[in-house]
Motif scaffolding. Structure first.
Motif, PDB file in Angstrom:
ATOM      1  N   VAL A  61       0.841  -1.201   0.000  1.00  0.00           N
ATOM      2  CA  VAL A  61       0.000   0.000   0.000  1.00  0.00           C
ATOM      3  C   VAL A  61       0.877   1.252   0.000  1.00  0.00           C
ATOM      4  N   VAL A  62       1.920   1.256   0.829  1.00  0.00           N
ATOM      5  CA  VAL A  62       2.821   2.415   0.893  1.00  0.00           C
ATOM      6  C   VAL A  62       3.501   2.640  -0.457  1.00  0.00           C
ATOM      7  N   LEU A  63       3.963   1.567  -1.098  1.00  0.00           N
ATOM      8  CA  LEU A  63       4.653   1.712  -2.378  1.00  0.00           C
ATOM      9  C   LEU A  63       3.718   2.184  -3.483  1.00  0.00           C
ATOM     10  N   VAL A  64       2.496   1.645  -3.521  1.00  0.00           N
ATOM     11  CA  VAL A  64       1.551   2.071  -4.557  1.00  0.00           C
ATOM     12  C   VAL A  64       1.131   3.528  -4.336  1.00  0.00           C
ATOM     13  N   ALA A  65       0.933   3.900  -3.070  1.00  0.00           N
ATOM     14  CA  ALA A  65       0.444   5.250  -2.776  1.00  0.00           C
ATOM     15  C   ALA A  65       1.533   6.306  -2.927  1.00  0.00           C
ATOM     16  N   THR A  66       2.779   5.948  -2.605  1.00  0.00           N
ATOM     17  CA  THR A  66       3.832   6.978  -2.542  1.00  0.00           C
ATOM     18  C   THR A  66       5.040   6.644  -3.415  1.00  0.00           C
ATOM     19  N   GLY A  67       4.890   5.736  -4.376  1.00  0.00           N
ATOM     20  CA  GLY A  67       6.018   5.294  -5.178  1.00  0.00           C
ATOM     21  C   GLY A  67       6.852   6.407  -5.793  1.00  0.00           C
ATOM     22  N   PRO A  68       6.258   7.323  -6.570  1.00  0.00           N
ATOM     23  CA  PRO A  68       7.060   8.399  -7.177  1.00  0.00           C
ATOM     24  C   PRO A  68       7.771   9.266  -6.142  1.00  0.00           C
ATOM     25  N   TRP A  69       7.081   9.556  -5.034  1.00  0.00           N
ATOM     26  CA  TRP A  69       7.693  10.384  -3.988  1.00  0.00           C
ATOM     27  C   TRP A  69       8.882   9.663  -3.364  1.00  0.00           C
ATOM     28  N   LEU A  70       8.755   8.345  -3.126  1.00  0.00           N
ATOM     29  CA  LEU A  70       9.859   7.586  -2.554  1.00  0.00           C
ATOM     30  C   LEU A  70      11.067   7.556  -3.489  1.00  0.00           C
ATOM     31  N   LEU A  71      10.814   7.362  -4.796  1.00  0.00           N
ATOM     32  CA  LEU A  71      11.920   7.355  -5.747  1.00  0.00           C
ATOM     33  C   LEU A  71      12.585   8.728  -5.829  1.00  0.00           C
ATOM     34  N   ARG A  72      11.794   9.787  -5.735  1.00  0.00           N
ATOM     35  CA  ARG A  72      12.367  11.135  -5.743  1.00  0.00           C
ATOM     36  C   ARG A  72      13.265  11.343  -4.526  1.00  0.00           C
ATOM     37  N   LEU A  73      12.794  10.892  -3.382  1.00  0.00           N
ATOM     38  CA  LEU A  73      13.566  11.054  -2.144  1.00  0.00           C
ATOM     39  C   LEU A  73      14.839  10.228  -2.182  1.00  0.00           C
ATOM     40  N   TRP A  74      14.774   9.022  -2.776  1.00  0.00           N
ATOM     41  CA  TRP A  74      15.886   8.084  -2.773  1.00  0.00           C
ATOM     42  C   TRP A  74      16.904   8.383  -3.870  1.00  0.00           C
ATOM     43  N   LEU A  75      16.420   8.588  -5.109  1.00  0.00           N
ATOM     44  CA  LEU A  75      17.319   8.675  -6.259  1.00  0.00           C
ATOM     45  C   LEU A  75      17.186   9.953  -7.076  1.00  0.00           C
ATOM     46  N   GLY A  76      16.235  10.822  -6.714  1.00  0.00           N
ATOM     47  CA  GLY A  76      16.129  12.093  -7.416  1.00  0.00           C
ATOM     48  C   GLY A  76      14.949  12.161  -8.370  1.00  0.00           C
ATOM     49  N   PRO A  77      14.679  13.354  -8.909  1.00  0.00           N
ATOM     50  CA  PRO A  77      13.484  13.565  -9.737  1.00  0.00           C
ATOM     51  C   PRO A  77      13.485  12.792 -11.047  1.00  0.00           C
ATOM     52  N   GLU A  78      14.673  12.524 -11.614  1.00  0.00           N
ATOM     53  CA  GLU A  78      14.718  11.800 -12.892  1.00  0.00           C
ATOM     54  C   GLU A  78      14.170  10.389 -12.744  1.00  0.00           C
ATOM     55  N   LEU A 109      -5.798   1.935  -6.160  1.00  0.00           N
ATOM     56  CA  LEU A 109      -4.992   3.112  -5.833  1.00  0.00           C
ATOM     57  C   LEU A 109      -4.316   3.724  -7.053  1.00  0.00           C
ATOM     58  N   LEU A 110      -4.140   2.951  -8.109  1.00  0.00           N
ATOM     59  CA  LEU A 110      -3.327   3.395  -9.241  1.00  0.00           C
ATOM     60  C   LEU A 110      -3.839   4.660  -9.924  1.00  0.00           C
ATOM     61  N   PRO A 111      -5.162   4.858 -10.107  1.00  0.00           N
ATOM     62  CA  PRO A 111      -5.605   6.069 -10.805  1.00  0.00           C
ATOM     63  C   PRO A 111      -5.459   7.353  -9.998  1.00  0.00           C
ATOM     64  N   PHE A 112      -5.230   7.250  -8.682  1.00  0.00           N
ATOM     65  CA  PHE A 112      -5.236   8.443  -7.823  1.00  0.00           C
ATOM     66  C   PHE A 112      -3.830   8.978  -7.602  1.00  0.00           C
ATOM     67  N   SER A 113      -3.751  10.300  -7.417  1.00  0.00           N
ATOM     68  CA  SER A 113      -2.472  10.941  -7.115  1.00  0.00           C
ATOM     69  C   SER A 113      -2.579  11.923  -5.955  1.00  0.00           C
ATOM     70  N   GLY A 114      -3.763  12.391  -5.649  1.00  0.00           N
ATOM     71  CA  GLY A 114      -3.939  13.315  -4.540  1.00  0.00           C
ATOM     72  C   GLY A 114      -3.808  12.630  -3.197  1.00  0.00           C
ATOM     73  N   ILE A 115      -3.218  13.306  -2.235  1.00  0.00           N
ATOM     74  CA  ILE A 115      -2.959  12.701  -0.930  1.00  0.00           C
ATOM     75  C   ILE A 115      -4.253  12.275  -0.248  1.00  0.00           C
ATOM     76  N   GLY A 116      -5.273  13.108  -0.310  1.00  0.00           N
ATOM     77  CA  GLY A 116      -6.530  12.802   0.367  1.00  0.00           C
ATOM     78  C   GLY A 116      -7.165  11.521  -0.145  1.00  0.00           C
ATOM     79  N   TRP A 117      -7.330  11.429  -1.472  1.00  0.00           N
ATOM     80  CA  TRP A 117      -7.940  10.233  -2.041  1.00  0.00           C
ATOM     81  C   TRP A 117      -7.076   8.988  -1.797  1.00  0.00           C
ATOM     82  N   LEU A 118      -5.756   9.147  -1.910  1.00  0.00           N
ATOM     83  CA  LEU A 118      -4.868   8.011  -1.665  1.00  0.00           C
ATOM     84  C   LEU A 118      -5.018   7.492  -0.236  1.00  0.00           C
ATOM     85  N   ALA A 119      -5.139   8.402   0.722  1.00  0.00           N
ATOM     86  CA  ALA A 119      -5.284   7.993   2.125  1.00  0.00           C
ATOM     87  C   ALA A 119      -6.598   7.246   2.335  1.00  0.00           C
TER      88      ALA A 119
END
Length: 509
Positions: free
Chosen positions: A325-342, A454-464
């Motif tokens: 659930v954490v990875l699906v909800a926050t995947g892009p944010w986690l990759l940005r934090l870990w390896l950068g925006p690219e 969870l895949l179609p959503f990107s907003g924090i509220g809906w994801l939660a």
């Protein structure tokens, strides 16, 4: 005194084995991640590159276990409740001797080939060639210990000695990473590093041997006879084939992407895949505890064996779902934090899709363990071969049409088909498990559907909101899959969590 099959198949024994196996794998992994930057700094890039190749060669030597370690676990577990200690000791001694002889011959060939590998195949700087040859040859000397340790672990797992085995494994594995750091403080050489690893392997072998002799008092090197080791090699061959096919399916997508797209696309796909694959540590820990218990009980205690399948799979699903659930909800944010925006832009959606697939992939370990336990590892291997024939073309098609997100979708679909097929075969080949397989369908579908929602959503509220709903729906479905007694024990543990100590001892909650 031999244990009964009911004792070996108890929920407390399963939970205890799982926890010890998770600790034995997880703690050294955390230390390895922490010490990697230190080792890179101490060794320098060239020596570090050689060191990673050395570790890869250790992994390659593990293949020459030929699946005998797992096959030995099954064979000894079946004997453990039948007072057949003499037969078991002879079987284990013959298997270990056979593996030592085969791996010794292979290691000798590798020892002779090392100069060619270092000086002609690898682009080794001339200043490091002599050092690399000496280090790699030391590694070849240690190579037979890899397969011997796998067989000894199989003997310990057969008797469910997970606590003792992991209490040995954790400090030895800790020094496996800490030892090179200490050696490099005094001796800047890859030879010293490999000597430290060799010392760890020897210590591991001695400790496992001493522990194994408690259950197999007559254990000693025994001249292998085909009548003794032949059945192990046949079964182990199928188990080994299944493992090789698993690895092939894992890495095939990367080569497809490299052939059809670009190397940067490979990086954006492979990095999220490597991240989600870290979750395998949890189902592997459960499966290692499941298989010997199933092998001991399946022929005489069918209801208990089916219960192990159901409880083991539910435990895997319940443990990995929150992480998924954490990875699906926050995947892009986690990759940005870990390896950068690219990486976040290139692989964020890939990570989210793969996290759905890993949920199903983790669940497949339970029916796979049952098929191995009942003596049908060939079904696991043949089913994976069928998956390769179906899903590799599908992966290529979706890759061309949708890019690496399409390849990730094909991988997730294959994982769902994989667990569904294994459960079907488990129920068909072991009819007592049919109801357990059906009971698992609802929580698996609920968890997978919740993650996919969870895949179609990107907003924090809906994801939660959707995340909470996904976990809640899975929880209700999982509770329905438990028996009334198991639900009662679960409620007791929620109110009195300290009772987990009693459960680990095999007592009611």
């Amino acid at each position: 005194m031999a244990e009964t099959a009911e004792q070996r198949a108890s929920g407390g024994r399963l939970l205890s084995g799982t926890l010890w196996n998770a600790l034995g794998r997880g703690l050294p992994l955390i230390l390895a991640l922490a010490l990697t930057p230190v080792l890179v700094h101490q060794m320098g890039i060239d020596r570090w590159g050689l060191f990673t190749l050395a570790l890869a060669l250790v992994g390659v030597f593990g293949v020459f276990d030929l699946g005998v370690g797992a096959a030995l676990t099954r064979a000894l577990a079946a004997r453990a409740t039948a007072h057949r200690e003499v037969d078991s000791s002879e079987l284990a001694g013959a298997a270990i001797t056979a593996l030592a002889l085969v791996s010794g011959v292979i290691a000798a060939g590798a020892f002779a080939f090392v100069p060619v590998l270092v000086e002609r195949v690898l682009n080794t700087p001339s200043a490091l060639q002599q050092e690399a040859v000496a280090a790699f040859r030391l590694l070849c000397v240690a190579a037979p210990l890899v397969v011997i340790n796998a067989a000894l672990w199989g003997a310990l797992a057969a008797h469910q000695r997970f606590r003792e085995a992991n209490l040995v494994t954790i400090p030895v594995a800790t020094f496996y990473y800490l030892g090179p750091v200490l050696v490099l403080m005094a001796w800047q050489s890859l030879v010293g590093v490999i000597l430290a690893l060799l010392a760890c392997r020897v210590a591991n072998t001695i400790c496992y041997w001493v522990l194994a002799r408690r259950d197999l008092p007559g254990l000693r090197p025994t001249l292998p006879r085909w009548a003794v080791v032949g059945p192990l090699l046949r079964m182990g061959g199928w188990m080994s084939a299944s493992g090789i096919l698993t690895q092939a399916l894992l890495y095939a997508d990367r080569f497809l992407i490299g052939a059809l797209l670009t190397l940067s696309a490979v990086a954006f796909y492979a990095t999220p895949l490597d991240l989600v694959m870290r979750m395998w540590i949890l189902p592997v820990a459960v499966a290692q505890a499941l298989m010997p218990a199933m092998a001991a009980a399946y022929s005489t205690h069918q209801a208990e064996t089916a219960g192990l399948l159901r409880r083991g799979a539910l435990l895997m699903l319940a443990v990995v779902l929150p992480a998924c659930v954490v990875l699906v909800a926050t995947g892009p944010w986690l990759l940005r934090l870990w390896l950068g925006p690219e990486f976040a832009a290139g692989g964020g959606q890939v990570l989210r899709i793969l996290a759905v697939g890993i949920f199903f992939s983790c669940a497949s370990f339970a029916p796979a363990a049952l098929l191995d336990a009942i003596g049908r590892p060939d079904v696991n291997a043949k089913w994976q071969l069928a998956q390769a024939a179906l899903f590799l073309p599908l992966s290529a098609l979706l890759l061309v049409r949708f890019g690496i997100e399409g390849a990730a979708a094909a991988w997730a679909a294959r994982c769902a088909a994989d667990v569904a097929g294994r459960l079907y075969f488990a129920g068909r080949l072991y009819p007592a498990a049919r109801d357990a397989a059906r009971a698992l369908a609802l929580p698996m579908a609920a968890g997978g559907a919740g993650l996919a929602a969870l895949l179609p959503f990107s907003g924090i509220g809906w994801l939660a909101v959707v995340s909470l709903l996904a976990v809640a729906v899975f929880g209700v479905a999982a509770l329905r899959a438990l028996t009334p007694a198991e639900r009662r024990d679960a409620r007791v543990l929620l109110r009195r969590p300290w009772r987990i100590k009693a459960v680990l001892r095999g007592e009611p909650a």
